[in-house]
Design an enzyme around this catalytic site. Structure first.
Site, PDB file in Angstrom:
ATOM      1  N   ALA A 121       0.860  -1.186   0.000  1.00 25.94           N
ATOM      2  CA  ALA A 121       0.000   0.000   0.000  1.00 25.94           C
ATOM      3  C   ALA A 121       0.893   1.232   0.000  1.00 25.94           C
ATOM      4  CB  ALA A 121      -0.923   0.019   1.212  1.00 25.94           C
ATOM      5  N   ASP A 159     -10.656   7.085  13.684  1.00 26.35           N
ATOM      6  CA  ASP A 159     -10.783   6.776  12.253  1.00 26.35           C
ATOM      7  C   ASP A 159     -11.221   5.325  12.070  1.00 26.35           C
ATOM      8  OD1 ASP A 159     -10.782   7.307   9.547  1.00 26.35           O
ATOM      9  OD2 ASP A 159      -8.636   6.979   9.280  1.00 26.35           O
TER      10      ASP A 159
END
Length: 532
Positions: free
Chosen positions: A281, A395
């Site tokens: 990623a 989050d």
């Protein structure tokens, strides 16, 4: 689901959600889908006559943005089949057949204004998609007279239309346009579409290549795109360069990175223990690699040196501090870190099952009640532990919930997490809009109950397999949540207790939301009911 004639097909979609169908652009999308389906059958296209084709065609339209349907020239409905085929190649494997690419000649009419009529003639009359709204449907602006058609015929010329499908990635359109320009092509028109499952469909109309050499152009582009994809694959998924690996290894030794161990609490990492395998990623401020440490699979988060500033370093240190203080079955395990410049990185356990986001939105997994409850319970266990230790995640979303090889779900990514201060008051806007609590969006004081709101959105995702507020931009969704009390629509056949839990958790008033101990108790009760 959409078998039968056009009317019943349309009615089926209305049943799926009347508010969705009432949305103007979505209604147009359905109308274009029906017209394309009918047109293909009028043309006696064999594929369109096969049982289940209407479902397959709708899945294609649903996967692409509404703009794709609105840009479609229905008279060239067979182009949709080419788009479906290219996306299929991109989603499976293009290694055997080459890149997902199609090149063909299309007749083009230049834009010009008729002096006597002050109306625009279509830029392109034969291609599948078009930038001019009046070319989507032949009479959408004004009727084209025989005189107009004669002028069009005289000015008609041919250009090449290039359609490419591949994995969607940042700067892809820029890379493709540069590639075409380097080939000597003059781009006249470009359309870029991104699918819900992470692929692109890009259409270009170009000049600058001999019309009789279409196959040669396709061959040249296929080779160049193949090289572009290989370079991109190496950059995105390949190992960190050996020189960079060695620098980080040497930095590990010089900084005496602390690695927690059950025997004596800590140990110092040796360079020979540390290996990078591939990048998995990439973000604005860091890259994530899969690697090994002492023959154990690990995830290595490396901050980008060019992005470092005081705030980034402070947040990184906060993340390391939080992870080093917690240990729970449902929280990603901290392994080690280096918090001294120039090389900042964080090492955690590697979770091979991917994220809940990937499970739902890329693998299109449909969850029955038992696995759904199991995931929700795992998340609640992890969040209960964090809140008991005064840690607010801030989050919580499906992309930050990872699955290990045994199926255990773990809360991850503490980049914006905070230890609750003594006053319990925070006002900074942080997180991701689609999962964000209204008090965070409004910059009002908030506490751990913001995680409860985000959990409700995750629970809704598990129920539906959809992206929250998928037909709104993130900012539109945020405005709706704050000013209109907007919440995702709960499916009609949802278990009544889950409906109750959702409404409880995403209550506008944070003080009326449950804590995770209550949520966990509630979920365990539902699970027991489901098993009885």
């Amino acid at each position: 689901m959409y078998m039968g004639d056009t009317e019943s097909c349309c009615n089926s979609k209305v049943v799926l959600g009347s508010e969705w169908y009432q949305n103007g652009k979505e209604r147009q999308k359905i109308e274009v889908y029906i017209k394309v389906l009918n047109r293909l059958r009028e043309l006696n296209v064999h594929e369109a006559m096969v049982s289940g084709f209407d479902d397959d065609l709708w899945a294609h339209f649903h996967r692409l943005p509404t703009r794709y349907a609105l840009d479609m020239n229905v008279e060239r409905a067979q182009y949709v089949l080419m788009h479906k085929r290219l996306l299929h190649i991109a989603r499976t494997s293009a290694t055997a057949t080459g890149p997902a690419l199609e090149v063909r000649l299309v007749p083009v009419v230049p834009v010009y204004a008729l002096a006597n009529h002050n109306k625009i003639i279509s830029v392109r009359s034969a291609s599948g998609v078009s930038a001019c709204s009046n070319s989507l449907h032949s009479n959408s602006q004004s009727e084209v007279t025989p005189q107009d058609s004669e002028i069009q015929g005289k000015m008609m010329r041919h250009m090449h239309e290039i359609t490419i499908s591949t994995n969607d990635k940042p700067k892809l359109l820029s890379q493709l346009t540069s590639l075409l320009s380097e080939t000597g092509l003059d781009i006249q028109e470009a359309h870029a579409f991104s699918t819900l499952d992470g692929y692109s469909l890009d259409v270009f109309v170009v000049g600058g290549w001999a019309v009789e050499e279409t196959e040669k152009l396709k061959h040249v582009l296929a080779k160049k795109i193949q090289k572009l994809e290989e370079r991109s694959q190496l950059k995105e998924n390949g190992s960190l360069p050996l020189a960079e690996q060695e620098k980080i290894r040497m930095n590990i030794i010089s900084r005496h990175v602390i690695i927690p161990t059950p025997e004596n609490g800590v140990s110092t990492c040796e360079a020979s223990w540390f290996r990078f395998e591939k990048k998995i990623a990439s973000g604005s401020f860091s890259d994530l690699y899969k690697g090994t440490l002492c023959n154990q699979d690990v995830a290595i988060k490396v901050l980008k040196q060019e992005s470092l500033n005081e705030n980034i370093q402070r947040e990184f240190s906060q993340e390391v501090y939080i992870l080093s203080k917690i240990h729970h079955r449902n929280v990603v395990k901290f392994i080690g870190a280096c918090t001294k410049t120039p090389y900042l990185y964080l090492v955690t356990e590697y979770l091979s099952g991917g994220s809940i986001y990937d499970l739902l939105h890329k693998r299109n997994t449909v969850l029955t009640l038992p696995p759904l409850l199991k995931i929700a319970i795992d998340v609640s266990e992890g969040m209960k532990y964090l809140h008991q230790n005064d840690i607010i995640h801030r989050d919580l979303k499906s992309a930050n919930l990872l699955i290990d090889k045994t199926g255990v779900v773990k809360v991850a990514d503490f980049g914006v997490a905070r230890v609750r201060n003594q006053s319990g008051i925070m006002t900074a806007e942080t997180g991701t809009y689609r999962w964000m609590a209204p008090e965070v969006i409004e910059h009002k004081p908030y506490d751990h109950k913001v995680d409860v709101f985000s959990f409700a959105i995750v629970l809704w995702e598990l129920l539906t397999g959809k992206l929250p507020y998928e037909h709104l931009s993130p900012l539109q969704a945020a405005v709706g949540v704050v000013h209109k009390g907007l919440r995702p629509k709960i499916p009609r056949h949802t278990h009544p207790k889950l409906v109750e839990l959702l409404q409880w958790c995403w209550h506008q008033d944070p003080s009326l939301r449950p804590n995770f101990s209550e949520i966990l108790e509630f979920l365990l009760h539902i699970s027991k009911m489901a098993c009885d």
